[in-house]
Design a protein around this motif. Structure first.
Motif, mmCIF file in Angstrom:
data_model
loop_
_atom_site.group_PDB
_atom_site.id
_atom_site.type_symbol
_atom_site.label_atom_id
_atom_site.label_comp_id
_atom_site.label_asym_id
_atom_site.label_seq_id
_atom_site.Cartn_x
_atom_site.Cartn_y
_atom_site.Cartn_z
ATOM 1 N N ASN A 1 0.804 -1.225 0.000
ATOM 2 C CA ASN A 1 0.000 0.000 0.000
ATOM 3 C C ASN A 1 0.831 1.267 0.000
ATOM 4 O O ASN A 1 0.325 2.344 -0.318
ATOM 5 C CB ASN A 1 -0.946 -0.005 1.206
ATOM 6 N N THR B 1 -7.642 6.486 -8.383
ATOM 7 C CA THR B 1 -8.758 5.526 -8.499
ATOM 8 C C THR B 1 -9.539 5.708 -9.796
ATOM 9 O O THR B 1 -10.502 4.986 -10.037
ATOM 10 C CB THR B 1 -9.735 5.659 -7.321
ATOM 11 N N TRP C 1 -4.778 -1.397 -7.657
ATOM 12 C CA TRP C 1 -4.078 -2.487 -7.000
ATOM 13 C C TRP C 1 -3.685 -3.628 -7.932
ATOM 14 O O TRP C 1 -2.890 -4.474 -7.582
ATOM 15 C CB TRP C 1 -4.929 -3.053 -5.852
ATOM 16 N N LYS C 2 -4.279 -3.676 -9.118
ATOM 17 C CA LYS C 2 -3.930 -4.736 -10.072
ATOM 18 C C LYS C 2 -3.146 -4.198 -11.260
ATOM 19 O O LYS C 2 -2.967 -4.910 -12.244
ATOM 20 C CB LYS C 2 -5.205 -5.417 -10.589
ATOM 21 N N ARG C 3 -2.713 -2.936 -11.200
ATOM 22 C CA ARG C 3 -2.138 -2.348 -12.412
ATOM 23 C C ARG C 3 -1.413 -1.052 -12.134
ATOM 24 O O ARG C 3 -1.898 0.009 -12.443
ATOM 25 C CB ARG C 3 -3.258 -2.079 -13.420
ATOM 26 N N PHE D 1 0.870 2.826 -3.514
ATOM 27 C CA PHE D 1 -0.360 3.302 -4.160
ATOM 28 C C PHE D 1 -0.798 4.625 -3.559
ATOM 29 O O PHE D 1 -0.433 4.963 -2.438
ATOM 30 C CB PHE D 1 -1.476 2.269 -4.003
ATOM 31 N N SER D 2 -1.621 5.335 -4.319
ATOM 32 C CA SER D 2 -2.162 6.600 -3.835
ATOM 33 C C SER D 2 -3.676 6.538 -3.836
ATOM 34 O O SER D 2 -4.295 5.957 -4.741
ATOM 35 C CB SER D 2 -1.700 7.750 -4.726
ATOM 36 N N ALA D 3 -4.273 7.187 -2.835
ATOM 37 C CA ALA D 3 -5.731 7.289 -2.798
ATOM 38 C C ALA D 3 -6.252 8.131 -3.955
ATOM 39 O O ALA D 3 -7.435 8.078 -4.282
ATOM 40 C CB ALA D 3 -6.161 7.893 -1.470
ATOM 41 N N TRP D 4 -5.357 8.902 -4.594
ATOM 42 C CA TRP D 4 -5.778 9.748 -5.719
ATOM 43 C C TRP D 4 -5.944 8.950 -7.006
ATOM 44 O O TRP D 4 -6.622 9.398 -7.937
ATOM 45 C CB TRP D 4 -4.755 10.864 -5.959
ATOM 46 N N GLU E 1 -11.732 7.795 -10.594
ATOM 47 C CA GLU E 1 -13.129 8.086 -10.228
ATOM 48 C C GLU E 1 -13.945 6.845 -9.868
ATOM 49 O O GLU E 1 -15.155 6.908 -9.760
ATOM 50 C CB GLU E 1 -13.858 8.857 -11.354
ATOM 51 N N SER E 2 -13.279 5.695 -9.704
ATOM 52 C CA SER E 2 -14.026 4.479 -9.392
ATOM 53 C C SER E 2 -14.052 4.210 -7.888
ATOM 54 O O SER E 2 -14.872 3.424 -7.413
ATOM 55 C CB SER E 2 -13.380 3.277 -10.096
ATOM 56 N N GLY E 3 -13.165 4.821 -7.142
ATOM 57 C CA GLY E 3 -13.042 4.513 -5.716
ATOM 58 C C GLY E 3 -12.133 3.332 -5.443
ATOM 59 O O GLY E 3 -11.886 2.977 -4.305
ATOM 60 N N VAL E 4 -11.630 2.694 -6.525
ATOM 61 C CA VAL E 4 -10.776 1.507 -6.382
ATOM 62 C C VAL E 4 -9.346 1.872 -6.788
ATOM 63 O O VAL E 4 -9.101 2.205 -7.948
ATOM 64 C CB VAL E 4 -11.269 0.346 -7.276
ATOM 65 N N PRO E 5 -8.381 1.851 -5.853
ATOM 66 C CA PRO E 5 -6.991 2.108 -6.244
ATOM 67 C C PRO E 5 -6.504 1.088 -7.280
ATOM 68 O O PRO E 5 -7.076 0.004 -7.410
ATOM 69 C CB PRO E 5 -6.228 1.953 -4.922
#
Lengths: 430, 127
Positions: free
Chosen positions: B86, B94, B102-104, B89-92, B96-100
């Protein structure tokens, strides 16, 4: 010594309900039939609780609750978040606290299987119980999931090995297809493994739909592969779908977190609908945390929306990407957080965690974890399914009742949240 | 030998799940969530021995990982979900989906000193 039968394991969405637990002098001494993760979870259920504390100073539950009530009552734009590993009864209390405080309400699915939940609200999903999969499925597809490591007993209890009413041969009677970006212990159990390039879920679902519907494919540039797999291989999968009597597609985060998120799952859901023109076919999401499905259920009953709800105007508004937890933290829009039954310190991006550390955070959890060292108010609670009863929803939407096996010195999530709710409501009215 | 780039995919592992429910502050959990699975050819290209340390960096941060040669595609790196991953990754991000992502997420892998101090557990530190 007391032996408890048919105990429900609360780790993953399988909610295996055949566990045997031995208890001696209010201590769990043995766990049988559970997977390695479930066994560890139950054996350590009451170990390593955090101290009850406010700003790092040990205190009583009553004083911690008073401070939590003060924080939530004075916040201008709070967040109520988590819920994935607690009971639906506690989840109901959290929804009410969010409504009373005009908070943002979200659960862990917004960054896991949430895109699939949104897709189900858009196009529906032909689904089935795990019992139907066990008794009927002669074709099983695992797509973007690795249950051998994440849902360890899924294959042996529900989807691959068990002998069922119409599947007397068990594994021998089933064809198994795995779609993943890498070989995993699950793909090694499959008859057909299609190793795909990452980021192509939508294209794969589209080509499968096209082939299923008899559309002639045209590749103008001469390419004859999709996601790095020859079209002929996809054609063979489609033939397996057409010929099966009852197929079930289990999909995981490889589908929901792939590029395009909910659009992928919409296309997968439509693929399953198309398959039903030829045979009986269902899909089941491989939900992760024990009751993350329950959060979607409870929030949908009470607010109309499964995740990402805002109560600031006195009524529920829903907008993923705006009111879900990760973007709310990115924009630093909240000024307090009530977090229950999840561990953002371990699960969220670092910049989101860094922001949480700057605002008052109330954290309820049975264990010391990556959030308890810095949370403002820490209230340890009785672990559900071991020291507290309640309802959990399995990945196939079947609710199961949890048992209490031992006594805990700590209150349950539900008890703490109910007390907080009543005190917050009293403060709001006076 | 040197830095290589690839796509990071976060995953679950049996050991990560098992150690997570035992104690998130235990050494086995921290060791597992710091173990990067990569193709042996990529391991050779970066010049790290199987089981050796390296620094994994994204636009949002960097962590020290232990490299493990595994049967995975070249150019794809796999790290168990957890506070180590984690950090990258950044919370920014996403979309606009809300999903970081995490797979790419694009990352680079660079060899590092065996004795370099790891700073992978900052999220659990007191503020």
């Amino acid at each position: 010594m007391t032996t408890h039968d048919n105990v429900v394991c609360t780790f993953c969405g399988c909610l295996c309900d055949d566990i045997e637990v031995e208890v001696r002098d209010n201590t769990i001494t043995a766990v049988k039939k559970a997977c390695a993760i479930g066994k560890n979870k139950i054996m350590h259920a009451t170990s390593d609780p955090p101290p009850i504390s406010v700003r790092g100073v040990e205190t009583s539950v009553d004083e911690a609750v008073e401070e939590a009530v003060r924080i939530m009552s004075t916040a201008r734009n709070p967040m109520v978040y988590g819920m994935s590993s607690t009971t639906s009864e506690a989840q109901r209390e959290m929804v009410e606290i969010a409504e009373i405080t005009g908070a943002n309400l979200d659960n862990c699915s917004s960054y896991c299987h949430g895109p699939g939940v949104l897709a189900r609200q858009q196009v529906g999903l032909v689904s089935c119980s795990l019992g139907e999969a066990k008794n009927r499925a002669d074709l099983v597809i695992y797509w973007g999931c690795n249950p051998v490591e994440a849902h360890m007993r899924h294959l042996s209890r529900y989807s691959l090995q068990p002998k069922g009413l119409f599947m007397p041969e068990g594994r021998k009677g089933r064809k198994v297809v795995a779609i993943d970006v890498r070989p995993t212990p699950t793909t090694k159990r499959a008859d057909v493994f299609l190793q795909v390039q990452p980021g192509h879920t939508f294209e794969i679902a589209s080509v499968l739909r096209a082939l299923l519907n008899g559309v002639e494919l045209d590749f103008p540039d001469g390419a004859d592969s999709v996601a790095g797999v020859p079209v002929e291989a996809w054609r063979e999968v489609v033939e397996m779908v057409k010929k099966c009597k009852y197929g079930v597609l289990f999909f995981g985060l490889g589908v929901t977190q792939c590029r395009n998120t909910d659009i992928n799952v919409e296309q997968v859901a439509r693929l399953v609908q198309d398959a039903n023109r030829h045979t009986r076919f269902s899909a089941v999401a491989m939900r992760g945390h024990g009751n993350v499905n329950g959060t979607n259920q409870v929030m949908s009953w009470l607010t109309g929306y499964p995740l990402a709800v805002n109560f600031s105007r006195g009524f529920p508004r829903h907008n993923p990407g705006e009111f879900s937890v990760v973007p709310m933290l990115a924009r630093k829009e909240i000024d307090a957080a009530l977090i229950v039954a999840t561990d953002p310190g371990a699960h969220l991006p670092k910049d989101a965690v860094d922001f949480l550390k700057t605002i008052p955070v109330i954290h309820l959890d049975p264990h010391r974890n990556m959030t308890t060292p810095w949370a403002t108010v820490v209230i340890p609670v009785a672990p559900v399914g071991v020291a507290a009863t309640g309802t959990f929803y399995r990945m196939d939407n079947v609710p199961l009742r949890l048992k209490k096996l031992v006594d805990s010195p700590f209150p349950t999530d539900e008890e703490v949240l109910k007390t907080m709710k009543e005190k917050i409501a009293y403060a709001a009215n006076n | 030998m040197g830095s290589i780039s690839g796509l990071l995919v976060t995953v679950r592992t049996a050991k990560q799940g098992s150690e997570m429910v035992t104690s998130k502050h235990g050494a086995p959990y921290l060791a597992e969530i710091s173990t990067l699975r990569i193709h042996p050819d990529d391991l050779s290209a970066v010049g790290v021995e199987d089981g050796g340390p390296a620094v994994l960096a994204s636009p949002h941060g960097e962590v020290r990982v232990t490299c493990k040669g595994t049967d995975v595609p070249k150019g794809l790196f796999f790290l168990p979900l957890g506070p180590v991953a984690n950090t990258l990754f950044s919370a920014w991000s996403t979309e606009e989906s809300g999903v970081p992502n995490w797979k790419r997420i694009n990352v680079s892998l660079t060899p590092c000193d065996e004795t370099a101090e790891a700073d992978n557990t900052g999220q659990g530190a007191e503020r």
